[in-house]
Design an enzyme around this catalytic site. Structure first.
Site, PDB file in Angstrom:
ATOM      1  N   PHE A   1       0.850  -1.185   0.000  1.00  0.00           N
ATOM      2  CA  PHE A   1       0.000   0.000   0.000  1.00  0.00           C
ATOM      3  C   PHE A   1       0.888   1.238   0.000  1.00  0.00           C
ATOM      4  CE2 PHE A   1      -4.576   0.953   0.974  1.00  0.00           C
ATOM      5  CZ  PHE A   1      -5.083  -0.056   0.208  1.00  0.00           C
TER       6      PHE A   1
ATOM      7  N   GLN B   1      -7.976  14.823   2.998  1.00  0.00           N
ATOM      8  CA  GLN B   1      -7.285  13.977   2.027  1.00  0.00           C
ATOM      9  C   GLN B   1      -8.061  13.898   0.710  1.00  0.00           C
ATOM     10  OE1 GLN B   1      -6.662   9.475   2.595  1.00  0.00           O
ATOM     11  NE2 GLN B   1      -4.622  10.373   2.606  1.00  0.00           N
TER      12      GLN B   1
ATOM     13  N   HIS C   1      -8.189  11.732  -2.496  1.00  0.00           N
ATOM     14  CA  HIS C   1      -7.718  10.432  -2.970  1.00  0.00           C
ATOM     15  C   HIS C   1      -7.421  10.553  -4.459  1.00  0.00           C
ATOM     16  CE1 HIS C   1      -7.544   6.187  -3.872  1.00  0.00           C
ATOM     17  NE2 HIS C   1      -7.626   5.899  -2.592  1.00  0.00           N
TER      18      HIS C   1
ATOM     19  N   LEU D   1     -14.942   5.802  -5.286  1.00  0.00           N
ATOM     20  CA  LEU D   1     -13.531   5.544  -5.045  1.00  0.00           C
ATOM     21  C   LEU D   1     -13.054   4.290  -5.768  1.00  0.00           C
ATOM     22  CD1 LEU D   1     -10.947   5.900  -3.205  1.00  0.00           C
ATOM     23  CD2 LEU D   1     -12.098   4.349  -1.636  1.00  0.00           C
TER      24      LEU D   1
ATOM     25  N   GLU E   1      -6.900   2.135  -3.498  1.00  0.00           N
ATOM     26  CA  GLU E   1      -5.455   2.139  -3.670  1.00  0.00           C
ATOM     27  C   GLU E   1      -4.928   0.737  -3.977  1.00  0.00           C
ATOM     28  OE1 GLU E   1      -3.574   4.954  -1.191  1.00  0.00           O
ATOM     29  OE2 GLU E   1      -2.033   3.544  -0.569  1.00  0.00           O
TER      30      GLU E   1
ATOM     31  N   ARG F   1      -0.698   9.425  -0.524  1.00  0.00           N
ATOM     32  CA  ARG F   1      -1.818   9.935  -1.334  1.00  0.00           C
ATOM     33  C   ARG F   1      -1.716  11.407  -1.658  1.00  0.00           C
ATOM     34  NH1 ARG F   1      -6.679   6.585   1.682  1.00  0.00           N
ATOM     35  NH2 ARG F   1      -6.149   4.600   0.729  1.00  0.00           N
TER      36      ARG F   1
ATOM     37  N   HIS G   1     -11.798  12.610   0.113  1.00  0.00           N
ATOM     38  CA  HIS G   1     -11.906  11.233   0.561  1.00  0.00           C
ATOM     39  C   HIS G   1     -11.945  11.067   2.074  1.00  0.00           C
ATOM     40  CE1 HIS G   1     -11.495   6.955   0.553  1.00  0.00           C
ATOM     41  NE2 HIS G   1     -10.300   6.959   1.080  1.00  0.00           N
TER      42      HIS G   1
ATOM     43  N   ARG H   1      -3.097  10.796   5.788  1.00  0.00           N
ATOM     44  CA  ARG H   1      -3.279   9.432   6.274  1.00  0.00           C
ATOM     45  C   ARG H   1      -2.753   8.429   5.261  1.00  0.00           C
ATOM     46  NH1 ARG H   1      -6.949   5.532   5.235  1.00  0.00           N
ATOM     47  NH2 ARG H   1      -8.428   6.840   4.135  1.00  0.00           N
TER      48      ARG H   1
END
Lengths: 255, 558
Positions: B114, B228, B230, B240, B243, B274, B338, B373
């Site tokens: 990730f 955030q 995304h 969404l 990721e 991100r 996001h 985050r």
């Protein structure tokens, strides 16, 4: 963009309701939920309807679209162009108002379903292909479309007798867990009402997650019940044991 | 009938259910108030997974360091250490409850890569991890017998004479009945503020109700400017694309077919954190190398088999909402709102500065995410800090007598809501909500500067005034969503102003907050949290220091 569509939406309360027609401007890629929210925002602010994630994840926006149980957020309008589209609340559950029904029966059933039980301490060692069988049922978003379409619940008032396809799948989720040691056969026989299902496969046809409820949950569990509860030799053993005064409750399997 | 509980949890997503279970385990009588049914909560949208350093080659220190670096050093390191240390236990606990995580080739828990992570430490259930965990926790909740007030909208926090929280008022959306529920401790787990922006990847219920309730009750909101974006959301409906598409090896391409991430993150490429990827994608779009206002997410080289095994839901989303099959075509994506890193300020036990008031999950700011985050740290935060907040709330409740609140508070609230429903006006909730959301997206987005933020501030103040003229289009009691929508808008207008106030105050660029007029990170002045305090005239901003334990701030490179 001048294209329009007419939606005929059920409005009203239990004893007093009818469909009303609304003209909605179309945009590319629009789904039924977009149209319903447009109607609510622009035309009738007192339209009652449940929605949340608008991405087929939360299971809130189940309705009967042109007579078929579907998620409004996942049903595109272009498939219905050129005719009036009927949108009605789920039929199987009591109406609250407009498109909102009282689905609380399902949550009461959920309380009766035996939970998973693994004997070994986690982290567990399990093979990927075994895990997949249980994971299929974890995909369920509890939108209640299968409960709505199930004719045992829908036509025959079976809510006192059958837990419905969703909860047979829930039991399968635990039963198919590679390291589960729980025994749900008694529950399946005595309480689930699985015998009432005559395998018409309607539930898996309407599942927005494409879970093969009938093929992978209901039929295998019917087989487990048949294997354990209807096996003539085992029945005989049970009867003999009962006579010998060593039996458990009725429906309990022998050794 | 006077309703009363030791601990009352508001919200039934992962944090809320975990908090409730922990409070019950600590001996408290617990109940949950939720405006939907628990399984409808937005936690079900989390696709990618949950982080933990479980692999022997990995370590909690490495997880913590990645999180600190990801936060652009704004995260509080004591909290981050707790997050990383408690992560492995949390995963094992979830598996014991019945979450069936994917496996590796040896049958052990399998992990994936990730963004911003130095090890593959994201554990997952296909690409529906949040949903799988949500339903398993719900199963635990059902087993526990904890009472849930389903489809009840929490409209107000109640305080006793000494200023401690003593309960809530809520109304049953199905019947319209207003309830007063007493509690010795309240845990807010109401999720993010996504719908303050339009579009957003968040569900429509993510309106920050708990954050606004706490803010109005006097609890400060911390780092609200840290929003955030995304990098990969769908243009059509803002949905969404997880990721995990990049974690499994997906590429981001511009109109020239170039993997543009090589310009800003030559090592991590698409798996930089991100904020970095979103900025890079926005630059491509702004400088004319986009495709119809988007960049392209390409996973074709992974092959149909891997896509179907690892990313089935994502492919489905692409088919449904972008009309593109990821097996054969790249999908156009763009950065979209996001997640809210900021929120109600809490300590590592979830306690807010108000006695008896706790918070956990996205609505809280511990702060483990700081300025940005990392993917798959949010599910982790909900279970780790949900548990801690629930246990702490139960302990607080056990040492405190139940406050006796006058029953008239219920009647007062009923009258207030009735007046709101019946008041005349010409403004419409939906129109104001859209104006707020588009203002936030256009003017408080990936790139910010002072004049644009000031203009947004003015527009929001104006919207706040216009809200007084909102007429509620449904005068009935049964399932009155028009009333709910108006109350949510009322909350969100307060929250939008705190985001803008924080963004104006923070004259630097850190994490997700990029000020074109202050392009550098400024540790000398701004290695600090912003705190927004509620006043009748709007938010007032102060600051607080960041907790550093072992990782001194350095320049961030991926």
């Amino acid at each position: 963009m001048s294209a329009e569509m007419v939606l005929s939406v059920f409005r009203g309360e239990p004893r007093d309701g009818a469909e009303h027609e609304y003209r909605v401007p179309l945009a590319p890629g629009m789904v039924v939920l977009d149209a319903i929210r447009w109607i609510q925002a622009q035309l009738v602010p007192d339209l009652a309807v449940r929605w949340n994630c608008k991405a087929a994840r939360c299971g809130s926006c189940a309705a009967e679209i042109d007579g078929r149980p579907k998620l409004m957020c996942k049903t595109r309008l272009d498939a219905y162009r050129g005719r009036v589209l009927h949108v009605r609340p789920l039929h199987t559950f009591p109406l609250v108002r407009d498109l909102v029904t009282d689905v609380s029966w399902n949550y009461r059933v959920a309380q009766r379903i035996p939970p998973p039980a693994t004997a070994l301490p986690a982290p567990l060692n399990m093979q990927a292909r075994d895990v997949g069988r249980s994971q299929e049922f974890h995909r369920c978003i509890e939108c209640w479309l299968c409960q709505d379409v199930c004719h045992v619940l829908r036509e025959h008032g079976g809510q006192g007798q059958y837990v419905g396809p969703r909860f047979v799948a829930k039991i399968a989720e635990s039963e198919m867990h590679p390291l589960d040691v729980g025994d749900r056969i008694d529950f399946l026989v005595a309480e689930s009402g699985i015998g009432l299902c005559n395998v018409t496969r309607c539930c898996q046809e309407v599942c927005p997650e494409a879970i093969r409820i009938t093929d992978n949950a209901i039929i295998p569990l019917k087989e487990r019940v048949a294997d354990r509860d209807w096996d003539p030799v085992r029945r005989l053993t049970r009867r003999w044991r009962r006579r010998a005064g060593r039996s458990g409750p009725p429906g309990r399997t022998g050794g | 009938m006077a309703l009363s509980h030791d601990v009352l949890v508001v919200g039934a997503g992962l944090a809320g259910m975990r908090a409730a279970l922990a409070a019950q385990a600590a001996g408290a009588d617990v109940a949950i108030v939720t405006k939907v049914y628990p399984v409808r909560s937005h936690s079900n949208a989390a696709q990618g997974g949950i982080n933990a350093a479980l692999n022997p080659e990995d370590s909690w220190e490495s997880h913590a360091y990645d999180t600190v670096k990801g936060s652009d050093y704004l995260g509080d390191q004591d909290a981050i250490e707790i997050l990383a240390r408690e992560a492995p236990g949390a995963i094992v606990e979830l598996e014991r409850m019945g979450v069936v995580f994917n496996r590796d080739e040896h049958g052990r828990l399998g992990s994936r890569n990730f963004g911003g992570a130095s090890h593959a430490r994201t554990y997952f259930v296909g690409d529906f991890t949040g949903q799988a965990i949500l339903h398993v926790l719900y199963e635990q909740l059902v087993k526990s017998g904890i009472r849930t007030y389903n489809e009840h909208f929490c409209s107000q926090l109640l305080a006793d004479g000494g200023g401690a929280v003593a309960g809530v008022t809520a109304f049953d959306m199905r019947s319209g009945e207003v309830l007063q529920i007493g509690a010795r401790a309240v845990v807010l787990c109401t999720g993010g503020i996504g719908r303050v922006f339009e579009p957003s990847t968040n569900a429509l219920i993510c309106t920050g109700d708990g954050s606004a309730l706490a803010y109005r009750a006097g609890a400060p909101l911390m780092d609200m400017e840290m929003v955030q974006f995304h990098p990969t959301t769908l243009k059509s409906n803002g949905a969404l694309i997880s990721e995990s598409a990049r974690g499994e090896g997906g590429y981001l391409l511009n109109s020239e077919g170039e993997r543009f991430m090589k310009k800003t993150a030559p090592n991590a490429m698409e798996l930089a954190s991100r904020d970095v990827v979103s900025r890079a994608a926005q630059i491509e779009i702004n400088e004319g190398r986009g495709v119809d206002g988007c960049v392209l997410l390409d996973v074709r080289h992974l092959g149909a088999a891997k896509i179907m095994e690892r990313l089935p839901q994502i492919r489905e989303l692409g088919l449904e909402f972008a009309g593109a099959d990821m097996i054969t075509d790249p999908v156009p994506v763009l950065p979209g709102m996001h997640y809210q890193m900021g929120g109600i300020r809490t300590d590592v036990h979830g306690a807010t500065p108000i006695a008896g008031l706790y918070a956990a999950g996205e609505c809280a700011c511990v702060s483990v995410h700081g300025g940005n985050r990392l993917g798959a740290n949010s599910l982790l935060e909900t279970v780790v800090f949900g548990r801690r907040a629930g246990a702490a709330a139960a302990e607080f409740a056990s040492g405190r007598k139940a406050a006796s609140l006058p029953e008239s508070l219920r009647d007062d609230e009923e009258r207030r809501l009735r007046t709101l429903v019946e008041r005349p006006g010409t403004e419409r909730t939906a129109a104001l909500r859209l104006e707020m959301g588009t203002t936030m997206t256009r003017q408080v987005g990936v790139f910010r500067d002072e004049p644009t933020l000031r203009d947004a501030e003015r527009k929001l103040a104006l919207l706040r005034e216009r809200f007084a003229g909102v007429s509620i289009g449904d005068k009935g009691r049964l399932f009155n969503q028009a009333l709910v929508a108006a109350l949510e808008l009322d909350f969100m207008l307060d929250l939008a102003r705190t985001v803008v106030a924080g963004a104006i105050a923070r004259t630097e660029s850190r994490g997700a907050h990029t000020r074109v007029d202050h392009p550098r990170r400024n540790d000398a002045e701004w290695l600090r949290h912003t705190l927004c305090h509620h006043t009748p005239d709007g938010p007032v901003v102060s600051t607080a220091p960041v907790t550093i334990t072992q990782w001194e701030p350095t320049e961030r490179k991926y």
